[in-house]
Design a protein around this motif. Structure first.
Motif, mmCIF file in Angstrom:
data_model
loop_
_atom_site.group_PDB
_atom_site.id
_atom_site.type_symbol
_atom_site.label_atom_id
_atom_site.label_comp_id
_atom_site.label_asym_id
_atom_site.label_seq_id
_atom_site.Cartn_x
_atom_site.Cartn_y
_atom_site.Cartn_z
ATOM 1 N N LEU A 95 0.822 -1.207 0.000
ATOM 2 C CA LEU A 95 0.000 0.000 0.000
ATOM 3 C C LEU A 95 0.858 1.259 0.000
ATOM 4 N N LEU A 96 1.915 1.285 0.812
ATOM 5 C CA LEU A 96 2.806 2.452 0.836
ATOM 6 C C LEU A 96 3.465 2.654 -0.518
ATOM 7 N N ASN A 97 3.883 1.544 -1.136
ATOM 8 C CA ASN A 97 4.496 1.622 -2.460
ATOM 9 C C ASN A 97 3.527 2.218 -3.476
ATOM 10 N N THR A 98 2.290 1.760 -3.435
ATOM 11 C CA THR A 98 1.287 2.236 -4.392
ATOM 12 C C THR A 98 0.856 3.667 -4.103
ATOM 13 N N LEU A 99 0.653 3.990 -2.812
ATOM 14 C CA LEU A 99 0.181 5.328 -2.462
ATOM 15 C C LEU A 99 1.233 6.406 -2.731
ATOM 16 N N SER A 100 2.521 6.039 -2.616
ATOM 17 C CA SER A 100 3.558 7.031 -2.930
ATOM 18 C C SER A 100 3.450 7.463 -4.382
ATOM 19 N N PHE A 101 3.163 6.500 -5.242
ATOM 20 C CA PHE A 101 2.981 6.806 -6.648
ATOM 21 C C PHE A 101 1.647 7.513 -6.869
ATOM 22 N N THR A 102 0.616 7.028 -6.183
ATOM 23 C CA THR A 102 -0.715 7.624 -6.317
ATOM 24 C C THR A 102 -0.716 9.076 -5.857
ATOM 25 N N PHE A 103 0.014 9.356 -4.757
ATOM 26 C CA PHE A 103 0.084 10.728 -4.253
ATOM 27 C C PHE A 103 0.712 11.657 -5.277
ATOM 28 N N PHE A 104 1.768 11.159 -5.937
ATOM 29 C CA PHE A 104 2.418 11.966 -6.962
ATOM 30 C C PHE A 104 1.446 12.263 -8.113
ATOM 31 N N ILE A 105 0.723 11.226 -8.548
ATOM 32 C CA ILE A 105 -0.256 11.409 -9.614
ATOM 33 C C ILE A 105 -1.369 12.352 -9.167
ATOM 34 N N ASP A 106 -1.768 12.222 -7.899
ATOM 35 C CA ASP A 106 -2.827 13.081 -7.376
ATOM 36 C C ASP A 106 -2.406 14.546 -7.395
ATOM 37 N N CYS A 107 -1.152 14.809 -7.049
ATOM 38 C CA CYS A 107 -0.644 16.193 -7.103
ATOM 39 C C CYS A 107 -0.638 16.708 -8.534
ATOM 40 N N MET A 108 -0.257 15.843 -9.457
ATOM 41 C CA MET A 108 -0.278 16.250 -10.864
ATOM 42 C C MET A 108 -1.701 16.537 -11.323
ATOM 43 N N GLN A 109 -2.645 15.726 -10.845
ATOM 44 C CA GLN A 109 -4.036 15.954 -11.215
ATOM 45 C C GLN A 109 -4.534 17.301 -10.710
ATOM 46 N N ASN A 110 -4.011 17.737 -9.568
ATOM 47 C CA ASN A 110 -4.449 18.996 -8.985
ATOM 48 C C ASN A 110 -3.830 20.216 -9.651
ATOM 49 N N TRP A 111 -2.618 20.056 -10.195
ATOM 50 C CA TRP A 111 -1.892 21.238 -10.648
ATOM 51 C C TRP A 111 -1.535 21.234 -12.131
ATOM 52 N N VAL A 112 -1.637 20.062 -12.787
ATOM 53 C CA VAL A 112 -1.220 19.963 -14.183
ATOM 54 C C VAL A 112 -2.446 19.735 -15.052
ATOM 55 N N HIS A 113 -2.435 20.326 -16.218
ATOM 56 C CA HIS A 113 -3.542 20.147 -17.157
ATOM 57 C C HIS A 113 -3.647 18.671 -17.524
ATOM 58 N N PRO A 114 -4.851 18.121 -17.611
ATOM 59 C CA PRO A 114 -5.036 16.681 -17.858
ATOM 60 C C PRO A 114 -4.292 16.133 -19.051
ATOM 61 N N ARG A 115 -4.141 16.912 -20.105
ATOM 62 C CA ARG A 115 -3.496 16.365 -21.300
ATOM 63 C C ARG A 115 -1.993 16.126 -21.091
ATOM 64 N N PHE A 116 -1.430 16.644 -19.987
ATOM 65 C CA PHE A 116 -0.009 16.424 -19.707
ATOM 66 C C PHE A 116 0.219 15.338 -18.644
ATOM 67 N N LEU A 117 -0.843 14.733 -18.149
ATOM 68 C CA LEU A 117 -0.712 13.779 -17.055
ATOM 69 C C LEU A 117 0.074 12.526 -17.448
ATOM 70 N N LEU A 118 -0.235 11.968 -18.609
ATOM 71 C CA LEU A 118 0.358 10.685 -18.960
ATOM 72 C C LEU A 118 1.877 10.761 -19.114
ATOM 73 N N GLY A 119 2.394 11.912 -19.585
ATOM 74 C CA GLY A 119 3.845 12.052 -19.724
ATOM 75 C C GLY A 119 4.550 11.918 -18.384
ATOM 76 N N GLY A 120 4.090 12.666 -17.373
ATOM 77 C CA GLY A 120 4.680 12.570 -16.042
ATOM 78 C C GLY A 120 4.429 11.221 -15.396
ATOM 79 N N TYR A 121 3.259 10.666 -15.696
ATOM 80 C CA TYR A 121 2.889 9.370 -15.129
ATOM 81 C C TYR A 121 3.862 8.280 -15.568
#
Length: 329
Positions: free
Chosen positions: A256-282
């Protein structure tokens, strides 16, 4: 392996016979091969003065392994060659290994150590035969007639003692893939869902309840995936490991910690980055984490030390520690 000399093996000769000393010299010379681990000799040292102390050092991660010339080897071999006494060549040397470090590196290092010892069996056999033939009053026929055949053909071999076995019936490749799938499935599905919504929610992304809902969905989904991954590990655990309820929740927490660390990063990107740029950072983040599992910081150049900061590497280390009953802790 380019940096294999960064892996150290403890060497100690517990037998004071001339035969054991000759074998020790050959082993030390054999490990000078650039493709072999670094051998540290403690024969005349107060440190590691018992077999138990050496095994404990390997189990704790102070060395990658150890090579031990066992007490009584010289006397047993002499009796087998001169009197035909029963003899087990594998009682001569013990190769102490463990499996709690980076799984792929452990396989290569242990194989390199075994290759060195196996390559010495023939030359040592020739050396012992020559010594027997050149002894006073001896000849080749007499030596062959009186000697134990096993001792004459293979005067020394080795037995492997794995002090930290990897209690998982499936290979570490499978466990690494499971960790990867937790990160991918636990993050990608909610991330992709939000990306598909795009503009309507993006314009209100800083509203508190939208951010909270996004985090809640990510956490619930990650927990669901990690419970399944933990079940896979428990279903295929090795026969020598009897996991408890505590082990189940410890492993679930690691996933869970392994997954949430990644999920948290994606969640921050979802909050601050335009959706069309999400997959690149992901995918960039995902590939870095997978690289940590494949390459690992151990036995690599200093650049790869950055992988010590990668969640995937630390999660894998915690899992290996758990699956080897606390070795390399």
């Amino acid at each position: 392996m380019r940096h294999i000399k960064d892996s150290t093996f403890i060497f100690r000769n517990f037998d004071d016979s001339q035969t054991a000393n000759d074998l020790s010299s050959m082993i030390i010379a054999g490990f000078e091969n650039p493709n072999a681990p670094l051998l540290k000799v403690y024969t005349d040292s107060e440190k590691y003065d018992s077999v138990a102390a050496i095994k404990d050092a390997v189990w704790k991660g102070n060395a990658w392994g150890a090579v031990i010339v066992n007490d009584g080897f010289g006397k047993q071999l002499e009796q087998a060659l001169s009197e035909g006494a029963d003899y087990d060549p594998t009682s001569a040397v013990t190769l102490v290994t463990e499996e709690s470090r980076h799984y792929f590196k452990v396989i290569m290092v242990n194989k390199a150590a075994q290759t060195v010892l196996t390559a010495l069996e023939g030359p040592f056999s020739q050396k012992m035969f020559q010594q027997m033939v050149t002894a006073d009053g001896a000849n080749a026929t007499r030596v062959i007639d009186q000697a134990n055949a096993n001792a004459l053909i293979t005067p020394f071999s080795y037995a492997v003692d794995n002090v930290a076995p990897y209690h998982f019936d499936m290979s570490m490749y499978i466990l690494s893939v499971t960790l990867s799938l937790c990160m991918v499935v636990g993050s990608f599905i909610p991330s992709n869902m939000w990306k598909s919504i795009e503009e309507p929610f993006y314009k209100q992304v800083r509203i508190t309840h939208v951010i909270a809902l996004r985090a809640f969905i990510n956490i619930i989904w990650a927990a669901f995936i990690c419970i399944q991954a933990t079940g896979i590990v428990f279903a295929f655990h090795g026969p020598l490991w009897s996991p408890s309820t505590r082990d189940f929740f410890a492993m679930f927490a690691i996933f869970l910690l392994n997954t949430l660390s990644f999920t948290f990063f994606i969640d921050c990107m979802q909050n601050w980055v335009h959706p069309r740029f999400l997959l690149g950072g992901y995918f960039t983040t995902l590939f870095v984490n997978i690289a940590a599992a494949v390459f690992g910081p151990e036995l690599n150049n200093h650049f790869f030390r950055i992988l010590y900061a990668v969640p995937f590497n630390n999660s894998g280390l915690m899992l290996r520690t758990l699956l080897t009953n606390g070795s390399y802790n």
